[in-house]
Enzyme design. Structure first.
Site, PDB file in Angstrom:
ATOM      1  N   ARG A   6       7.111  25.606   8.829  1.00 47.91           N
ATOM      2  CA  ARG A   6       7.336  24.779  10.013  1.00 47.91           C
ATOM      3  C   ARG A   6       8.821  24.850  10.338  1.00 47.91           C
ATOM      4  O   ARG A   6       9.628  25.257   9.496  1.00 47.91           O
ATOM      5  CB  ARG A   6       6.899  23.342   9.771  1.00 47.91           C
TER       6      ARG A   6
ATOM      7  N   TYR B  51      26.365  13.576  39.776  1.00 42.71           N
ATOM      8  CA  TYR B  51      26.969  13.392  38.454  1.00 42.71           C
ATOM      9  C   TYR B  51      26.334  12.235  37.709  1.00 42.71           C
ATOM     10  O   TYR B  51      25.664  11.391  38.302  1.00 42.71           O
ATOM     11  CB  TYR B  51      28.488  13.155  38.588  1.00 42.71           C
TER      12      TYR B  51
ATOM     13  N   LYS C 267       0.488  22.344  10.874  1.00 45.70           N
ATOM     14  CA  LYS C 267       0.203  23.050   9.624  1.00 45.70           C
ATOM     15  C   LYS C 267      -0.873  24.101   9.832  1.00 45.70           C
ATOM     16  O   LYS C 267      -0.722  25.250   9.401  1.00 45.70           O
ATOM     17  CB  LYS C 267      -0.232  22.041   8.563  1.00 45.70           C
TER      18      LYS C 267
ATOM     19  N   GLY D 143       4.877  14.036   4.797  1.00 48.86           N
ATOM     20  CA  GLY D 143       4.483  13.077   3.778  1.00 48.86           C
ATOM     21  C   GLY D 143       3.847  11.795   4.285  1.00 48.86           C
ATOM     22  O   GLY D 143       3.526  10.920   3.508  1.00 48.86           O
TER      23      GLY D 143
ATOM     24  N   MET E 126       0.984  11.433   5.970  1.00 51.75           N
ATOM     25  CA  MET E 126      -0.475  11.377   5.831  1.00 51.75           C
ATOM     26  C   MET E 126      -0.859  11.975   4.489  1.00 51.75           C
ATOM     27  O   MET E 126      -0.016  12.348   3.702  1.00 51.75           O
ATOM     28  CB  MET E 126      -1.123  12.101   6.991  1.00 51.75           C
TER      29      MET E 126
ATOM     30  N   HIS F 105      12.051  13.562  -0.589  1.00 51.32           N
ATOM     31  CA  HIS F 105      11.722  12.739   0.577  1.00 51.32           C
ATOM     32  C   HIS F 105      12.971  12.104   1.186  1.00 51.32           C
ATOM     33  O   HIS F 105      13.194  12.184   2.396  1.00 51.32           O
ATOM     34  CB  HIS F 105      10.721  11.658   0.156  1.00 51.32           C
TER      35      HIS F 105
ATOM     36  N   CYS G 141      26.066   5.175  37.002  1.00 47.59           N
ATOM     37  CA  CYS G 141      27.098   4.692  36.087  1.00 47.59           C
ATOM     38  C   CYS G 141      26.557   3.651  35.115  1.00 47.59           C
ATOM     39  O   CYS G 141      27.307   3.033  34.380  1.00 47.59           O
ATOM     40  CB  CYS G 141      28.286   4.146  36.857  1.00 47.59           C
TER      41      CYS G 141
ATOM     42  N   ARG H 269      -6.018  19.108   3.623  1.00 47.90           N
ATOM     43  CA  ARG H 269      -4.639  18.813   4.034  1.00 47.90           C
ATOM     44  C   ARG H 269      -4.569  18.253   5.442  1.00 47.90           C
ATOM     45  O   ARG H 269      -5.236  18.732   6.346  1.00 47.90           O
ATOM     46  CB  ARG H 269      -3.801  20.090   3.961  1.00 47.90           C
TER      47      ARG H 269
ATOM     48  N   SER I 147      26.543   4.894  43.831  1.00 43.79           N
ATOM     49  CA  SER I 147      26.453   5.077  42.387  1.00 43.79           C
ATOM     50  C   SER I 147      25.385   4.101  41.896  1.00 43.79           C
ATOM     51  O   SER I 147      25.448   2.910  42.195  1.00 43.79           O
ATOM     52  CB  SER I 147      27.797   4.784  41.728  1.00 43.79           C
TER      53      SER I 147
HETATM   54  P1  ADP Z   1       2.307  17.442   3.233  1.00 46.26           P
HETATM   55  O1  ADP Z   1       2.006  17.487   4.666  1.00 46.26           O
HETATM   56  O2  ADP Z   1       2.474  16.064   2.714  1.00 46.26           O
HETATM   57  O3  ADP Z   1       3.411  18.372   2.840  1.00 46.26           O
HETATM   58  P2  ADP Z   1       0.473  19.408   2.279  1.00 46.26           P
HETATM   59  O4  ADP Z   1      -0.850  19.516   2.889  1.00 46.26           O
HETATM   60  O5  ADP Z   1       1.468  20.403   2.696  1.00 46.26           O
HETATM   61  O6  ADP Z   1       1.012  17.949   2.476  1.00 46.26           O
HETATM   62  O7  ADP Z   1       0.243  19.485   0.732  1.00 46.26           O
HETATM   63  C1  ADP Z   1       1.180  19.100  -0.191  1.00 46.26           C
HETATM   64  C2  ADP Z   1       1.382  20.157  -1.244  1.00 46.26           C
HETATM   65  O8  ADP Z   1       0.177  20.479  -1.874  1.00 46.26           O
HETATM   66  C3  ADP Z   1       1.870  21.469  -0.705  1.00 46.26           C
HETATM   67  O9  ADP Z   1       3.236  21.492  -0.681  1.00 46.26           O
HETATM   68  C4  ADP Z   1       1.384  22.460  -1.693  1.00 46.26           C
HETATM   69  O10 ADP Z   1       2.351  22.642  -2.693  1.00 46.26           O
HETATM   70  C5  ADP Z   1       0.170  21.817  -2.266  1.00 46.26           C
HETATM   71  N1  ADP Z   1      -1.005  22.477  -1.739  1.00 46.26           N
HETATM   72  C6  ADP Z   1      -1.680  22.219  -0.618  1.00 46.26           C
HETATM   73  N2  ADP Z   1      -2.694  23.080  -0.452  1.00 46.26           N
HETATM   74  C7  ADP Z   1      -2.669  23.893  -1.515  1.00 46.26           C
HETATM   75  C8  ADP Z   1      -3.464  25.001  -1.933  1.00 46.26           C
HETATM   76  N3  ADP Z   1      -4.481  25.434  -1.191  1.00 46.26           N
HETATM   77  N4  ADP Z   1      -3.144  25.600  -3.074  1.00 46.26           N
HETATM   78  C9  ADP Z   1      -2.100  25.156  -3.823  1.00 46.26           C
HETATM   79  N5  ADP Z   1      -1.324  24.138  -3.495  1.00 46.26           N
HETATM   80  C10 ADP Z   1      -1.598  23.492  -2.352  1.00 46.26           C
HETATM   81 MG    MG Z   2       3.485  20.216   3.158  1.00 48.85          MG
END
Ligand code: ADP
Ligand code: MG
Ligand code: MG
Length: 941
Positions: free
Chosen positions: A348, A885, A28, A107, A109, A470, A865, A98, A798
């Protein structure tokens, strides 16, 4: 990090980090940096490195003390860029905290949003924005998230709900509203104090007010979330080393909940289920963060953005094109619109189904966005499994619908056909699966906690959430079938039932009931429905469909044709019947690497004489029985030779211990006595005599052929007579006779001598010679250790890696279950050595045998094999040690072909890189090299 830098800033059109720094900044953080660098609108912020996470754990869960001044300095830059100040009651800067590991763990962490709010700053936020509702909405969200993530306010039992959700539900009910955004400001204010009171009563602590305290606690909590249950489960399933750690990104908040001109969404630059080149995603107006994925409101399709905010739609389309061009790969993005201004919050590589992976790779190569080599490297070989997976038999599926079994229709989130029994809890899915049941996990929505249960299920069915929810995400990643957002479902978890409103009235399904669902159309029916073969299978094997009518097949075939050009390793199949040989050819086999003759002793007319032979007391009687078997074996071999034409066919002489062919039950023994004219006692005595304590280490393999040379003689005769016969039909057969379990050269001398003598006899009788070879399996350590000597007799080797693994580890394959589980759980083994070749031990023996064998016999043909022949990592290893092979089951061939191509391409790339870099510069930092050597695909199976 070598340079000790622990905080990297981004924002204002530039960044200190870049896309290449995932190891330090997490995926990220690296993405945010890269997007800042290439001019995509990203709110400013900074990333704390994964090394700090390591230090955090080394320091027993405390941030290094001297980190805080660095965080303040980085915050100051964000303040300068935004014109707001952290903790300022007039114009407060709010941030998100984040998580982000170097590979995405969606999702798994934690993240905290709107941090920096307290009773004073909320007023400033309200004044500045002129939107009191928004300020209090943000505040109540912050309290809930901080409470959950940092203060540990989680549900306690599986039937329990999130404590803040319960309060929120109550509030909505009291105000007679359905969705959060309809709550009046006063209700939001009350929520804040009720949330805080709940924290105080449950946890006995006051909610922290100081923004800097909040920040430090949140950063620590995000580091801690690296070790939460679901993250650990996810790492286990995906082979992610626990030493990597997560980075933390602290970023200025932008607000999608500022009103009707704001919103938030997620999107894929292409359709992640099919691979279509269309923009794909969902958004919600006046919402924040996870609202889209959480499924509390049903989101709108990205296509509808155009109608609502044409200028935003255009900008977003621009971002899509820009990111695909820049990354040359399908991206999965998160975005937020604050008062009609677009921000991108994450990018990503997008997860995709096997179908989509093939499609996208082929399409991008054809559009010259990437080379064919890159296209080949982009598709996980195992993803081809999905393309080969069965689909529902169209007729049976339609019948199920007509018979009134149709239940509902949801969104087709994970293609494929699944049938199984309904369970409602992830933990039940695990338990039922362990009992051998097929289950479908049915839930209102799934969450990262459910990950283990999801892995155990055939598929998932949810009532809520869209194509980016999810359940949908996980399905695509795990290759599971999924139908999501099926709003006809209502769950009553405590009663363990779900109510389905169908056009024909309501149906109630209990735990354990059977359902079937089609993840390509989203349809769900009650009961079990039979499946039919995949499109590829229909074209290649059944020949019930033509390629022109099979788009999935065409892209699959194109990719594999490229793979065939790129690979050096040949692929063969393990097959022992003509129809299997034909399937093998359809999947690209260049020969048969293992024809197990023992299967040929079973079946009509064969097992009788076989048993007669085993219970016989004299050689003469044995020969009489073997004479009856000869024509059967000859016919079986002829069938395979004909199917394979001029391709090599390796036939192994008898391998399993004899008791496996005898009846063990009373009735069977009596019948055998009758058939052979022996007394029941005699037969029993013989069965008893053949009993062994460790049959896999007993009288089997070449040992049998030495104890009973007439068996090998008969087999050799059958093989060579068949070869002569088929050669007479004008087919240039290439038989290779393979002697199993050799650990001493004289064993092979004995058996090879026999085969060659019989060959001469057959050639003399038939007046025709065919070329043939005699070789051996290398499958016990002594065979590998003395391979140089054995190669004086053996014309080929083999590797029988199933037995070689078993004997090298001293671990019985049949009894290993519980040990393996414990060992994998405790990281004692990184991978199951019966799935992936253990390079260090077994692999070393293989390497030695390769070198010694070729020293004695230059250019000697070498193959594998064991089951490992169809495992991508093992295929790569076989390429590296110079085998000719790999041989695997027919259905694994596509995987082996692609894996072999990848091995060749990676080798070529590495050679090129080392030619380019002068020796001195080539040394990577020690730590990185060690990390790279870490197991990449450890997994429990
Ligand atoms: P995950 O790894 O679980 O997707 P994120 O760190 O991407 O967690 O955060 C989840 C959500 O929170 C993001 O999809 C985004 O919509 C919102 N978010 C995170 N940082 C910001 C920010 N600086 N401003 C607005 N929304 C945010
Ligand atoms: Mg995210
Ligand atoms: Mg073996």
């Amino acid at each position: 990090m070598a340079n000790g830098k622990r905080i990297y800033s981004f924002g204002g059109g530039k960044a200190e980090g870049s896309r290449d720094m995932k190891e330090v900044l997490g995926g990220k953080g690296a993405g945010l940096a890269e997007m800042s660098n290439i001019g995509i609108p990203v709110p400013p912020g900074f990333t704390i490195t994964t090394d700090v996470c390591t230090a955090f754990y080394a320091g027993r869960g405390k941030l290094p003390r001297d980190l805080v001044p660095g965080m303040r300095a980085a915050l100051a830059k964000v303040e300068a860029l935004t014109g707001k100040r952290f903790g300022d009651p007039e114009n407060p800067l709010l941030v998100s905290v984040r998580s982000g590991a170097r590979v995405s763990m969606p999702g798994m962490m934690d993240t905290v949003l709107n941090l920096g709010l307290n009773d004073r700053t909320v007023e400033g936020l309200a004044r500045r924005s002129g939107n009191e509702r928004f300020a209090w909405d943000s505040y109540r969200r912050f309290c809930a998230m901080f409470g959950d993530v940092v203060l540990g306010m989680k549900p306690e039992k599986k039937e329990d709900r999130d404590p803040f959700e319960v309060i929120l539900e109550r509030k909505k009910h009291a105000h007679g509203v359905k969705i959060d955004s309809d709550l009046p400001v006063d209700a939001l204010r009350q929520l804040v104090s009720e949330f805080k009171a709940e924290v105080r009563s449950r946890k006995g602590v006051a909610f922290p007010d100081d923004p800097m305290d909040q920040l430090v606690a949140a950063v620590e909590a995000v580091f801690r979330s690296w070790e939460n249950d679901r993250a650990i489960a996810y790492r286990e399933l995906n082979g992610i080393p626990s030493g990597w750690g997560t980075a933390v990104s602290v970023q200025a908040m932008v607000f999608g909940n500022m009103g009707e001109d704001s919103g938030t969404g997620v999107a894929f630059t292409r359709n992640p289920a099919t691979g279509d080149d269309t923009f794909y995603g969902e958004f919600l107006v006046n919402a924040q963060g996870e609202d889209v994925v959480a499924g509390t409101r049903t989101p709108q399709k990205i296509a509808e953005l155009e109608a609502r905010w044409p200028e935003i739609a255009k900008q977003l389309e621009g971002v899509r094109a820009r990111l695909e061009r820049h990354y040359r790969e399908m991206q999965d993005i998160e975005f937020t619109i604050e008062r009609r201004k677009l921000y991108v919050l994450q990018t990503r590589t997008g997860k995709r189904t096997g179908h989509a992976a093939v499609r996208i790779a082929v399409d991008m190569a054809e559009k010259r966005l990437i080379s064919r080599e890159e296209a080949l490297l982009r598709v996980e070989p195992m993803a081809l499994n999905q393309v080969l997976r069965p689909i529902f038999d169209a007729a049976k599926w339609q019948r199920a619908g007509k018979e009134g079994n149709g239940l509902a229709r949801g969104l087709p989130a994970g293609p494929g056909a699944a049938t199984g029994r309904v369970v409602f809890f992830a933990s039940d899915a695990e338990e039922w699966k362990a009992r051998g049941e097929k289950v479908i996990l049915c839930r209102h929505e799934t969450s990262p906690e459910d990950i283990r249960g999801m892995n155990a299920a055939e598929g998932f069915l949810t009532a809520f959430g869209g194509m980016t929810s999810h359940a949908a995400l996980v399905a695509r990643q795990m290759g599971k079938v999924a139908v999501v957002g099926c709003d006809a479902l209502k769950f009553d978890y405590p009663a363990r039932v779900m109510h389905v409103s169908t056009p024909r009235g309501d149906r109630t399904l209990k735990e354990g009931d059977w359902i079937s669902m089609d993840g390509s159309t989203g349809e769900v029916v009650e009961g079990r429905v039979d499946t039919s073969p995949s499109e590829v299978h229909q074209v290649l094997i059944d020949k019930t469909r033509s390629a022109s009518d099979a788009p999935v097949y065409r892209e699959y075939a194109k990719l594999l044709s490229w793979a065939d050009k790129a690979r050096r390793l040949k692929v063969r199949a393990n097959a022992d019947q003509p129809d299997q040989a034909e399937a093998a050819l359809a999947f690209g086999a260049q020969g048969i690497g293992l024809c197990r003759t023992e299967h040929m002793f079973f079946g009509e007319g064969k097992i009788g004489p076989m048993r007669e032979m085993i219970v016989a007391e004299t050689e003469a009687d044995r020969r009489k029985a073997l004479a009856k078997l000869l024509p059967f074996q000859r016919q079986d071999f002829a069938g395979i030779f004909r199917a394979m034409g001029s391709r090599p066919v390796t036939i192994r002489t008898i391998d399993p211990p004899l008791h496996e062919f005898l009846p063990q039950d009373e009735a069977g023994i009596e019948e055998l006595a009758r058939a052979t004219g022996h007394t029941v006692e005699k037969v029993k005595a013989r069965v008893h005599a053949l009993h062994e304590s460790n049959p896999m280490l007993g009288n089997r393999g070449c040992r049998l052929g030495i104890s009973y040379p007439e068996i090998t003689e008969m087999q050799a005769r059958a093989i060579l007579e068949a070869a002569c016969g088929v050669a007479a039909e004008g087919i240039a057969v290439v038989p290779e006779v393979m002697i199993p379990l050799v650990g001493e050269k004289k064993e092979l001398d004995h058996q090879a001598g026999l085969v060659r003598r019989v060959a001469e006899e057959v050639f003399a009788e038939r007046g025709r010679k065919v070329k043939y070879a005699v070789g051996t399996m290398i499958e016990v350590p002594r065979g590998a250790l003395t391979a140089g000597e054995i190669a004086e007799t053996a014309e080929f080797f083999s590797f029988g890696t199933n037995d070689l693994t078993q004997t090298t580890f001293g671990l019985s394959r049949d009894d290993v279950g519980t040990v393996l589980y414990t060992y994998l759980e405790n990281d004692i083994y990184d991978v199951d050595p019966f799935v992936t070749v253990d390079r260090k031990g077994v692999g070393q023996l293989m390497r030695m045998a390769v070198e010694a064998g070729r020293r004695t016999r230059p250019g000697m043909k070498l193959g594998i094999c064991g089951e490992h022949g169809g495992d991508p990592s093992s295929v790569e290893f076989c390429h590296q040690i110079g085998l000719d092979y790999v041989s695997c089951s027919p259905y694994r061939l596509p995987i082996a072909r692609l894996a072999a191509a990848q091995a060749a391409l990676k080798e070529a790339a590495a050679a090129k890189a080392s030619r380019r870099a002068p020796a001195a510069k080539r040394r990577p930092p020690a730590r990185r090299a060690a990390r790279r050597a870490a197991p990449r695909r450890a997994r429990r199976r």
